[in-house]
Design a protein around this motif. Structure first.
Motif, PDB file in Angstrom:
ATOM      1  N   LEU A  19       0.728  -1.298   0.006  1.00 43.44           N
ATOM      2  CA  LEU A  19      -0.158   0.136  -0.242  1.00 43.44           C
ATOM      3  C   LEU A  19       0.584   1.455   0.049  1.00 43.44           C
ATOM      4  O   LEU A  19       0.126   2.270  -0.706  1.00 43.44           O
ATOM      5  CB  LEU A  19      -1.500  -0.364   0.699  1.00 43.44           C
ATOM      6  N   ARG A  20       2.234   0.827   0.748  1.00 40.23           N
ATOM      7  CA  ARG A  20       2.625   2.477   0.969  1.00 40.23           C
ATOM      8  C   ARG A  20       4.290   2.618   0.472  1.00 40.23           C
ATOM      9  O   ARG A  20       5.154   3.750   0.315  1.00 40.23           O
ATOM     10  CB  ARG A  20       2.667   2.569   2.079  1.00 40.23           C
ATOM     11  N   HIS A  21       4.201   1.389  -1.178  1.00 37.89           N
ATOM     12  CA  HIS A  21       6.049   1.188  -1.758  1.00 37.89           C
ATOM     13  C   HIS A  21       5.879   2.767  -1.828  1.00 37.89           C
ATOM     14  O   HIS A  21       4.747   3.211  -2.475  1.00 37.89           O
ATOM     15  CB  HIS A  21       6.387   0.620  -1.664  1.00 37.89           C
ATOM     16  N   GLY A  22       7.853   3.200  -2.872  1.00 36.70           N
ATOM     17  CA  GLY A  22       7.491   4.021  -3.685  1.00 36.70           C
ATOM     18  C   GLY A  22       7.495   3.691  -5.135  1.00 36.70           C
ATOM     19  O   GLY A  22       5.997   2.175  -5.434  1.00 36.70           O
ATOM     20  N   ALA A  23       8.431   3.665  -5.770  1.00 36.82           N
ATOM     21  CA  ALA A  23       8.487   2.619  -7.200  1.00 36.82           C
ATOM     22  C   ALA A  23       8.824   1.629  -7.021  1.00 36.82           C
ATOM     23  O   ALA A  23       9.898   1.265  -6.332  1.00 36.82           O
ATOM     24  CB  ALA A  23       8.875   3.862  -8.413  1.00 36.82           C
TER      25      ALA A  23
END
Length: 203
Positions: A19-23
């Motif tokens: 849900l909260r990862h970056g690229a």
């Protein structure tokens, strides 16, 4: 992925990462070989998908995918110096390592050349990353004609998740004193995100 039992995260931790990862790296096998693109995704846990978009000029979306695709999602990662371990002073039998958080997400890949579909994903991604800002930017803040032109320059991508393999390697195999040293060492070099991840892993 090789995941020793002490580095296996629980379902809640994996869900939070997705849900909260970056690229992340979208990797597909094609008749020309492996192709990869770095791009942000929105995770939909209800639909069981990752959704994003890539440039229309990127050939990856035009190449038929052989089998499933792979999305490599990452959290914090950091070098861990053996000098941070309390056990270094005790017996010296320590070596450097690397701490990291990652998930390998597998699934069928579908590309969407539909401005309405892509528009929804662009708004989802924008809302996700602008949330919490004092003055969040919205797609509607830009002129409609400009947005339409930008949407024509990208295509959507959707990964229908079949399985997730995750590994949170955060010094769980070290003594409490060694973990204290790792947290202090990471904090000392300014890597607050990695230090916080190690703290969460030992709770």
């Amino acid at each position: 992925m090789y995941v020793p039992a002490h580095f296996a995260p629980d379902d809640d931790a994996v869900r939070e990462l997705l849900l909260r990862h970056g690229a992340a790296d979208l990797i597909t096998a094609t008749e020309r070989g492996l192709v990869a693109t770095v791009l942000p995704f929105v995770h939909d846990p209800v639909a069981g998908t990752l959704r994003g978009h890539l440039a229309r000029n990127n050939e990856q979306w035009r190449l038929p995918v052989v089998g499933e695709g792979l999305v490599v999602v990452r959290g914090p990662d950091a070098y861990v110096s053996p000098s941070w371990y309390a056990s270094k002073a005790e017996h010296g039998r320590v070596v450097p390592t690397w701490n990291y958080v990652t998930a390998h997400v597998y699934g069928a890949v579908e590309f969407h050349d539909d401005p309405a579909w892509v528009g929804r994903v662009v708004r989802e991604l924008t809302d996700k990353h602008e949330a919490g800002r004092a003055e969040p930017w919205s797609v509607e803040d830009a002129p409609a004609g400009f947005v339409e032109g930008q949407l024509r320059a990208v295509v959507g991508v959707e990964v229908r998740i079949s399985r997730v393999e995750a590994k949170f390697k955060l010094s769980q195999n070290r003594s409490a004193a060694d973990v204290d040293g790792v947290v202090a060492g990471l904090t000392g070099v300014g890597d607050v995100a990695s230090a916080a991840a190690v703290e969460r892993a030992r709770r």
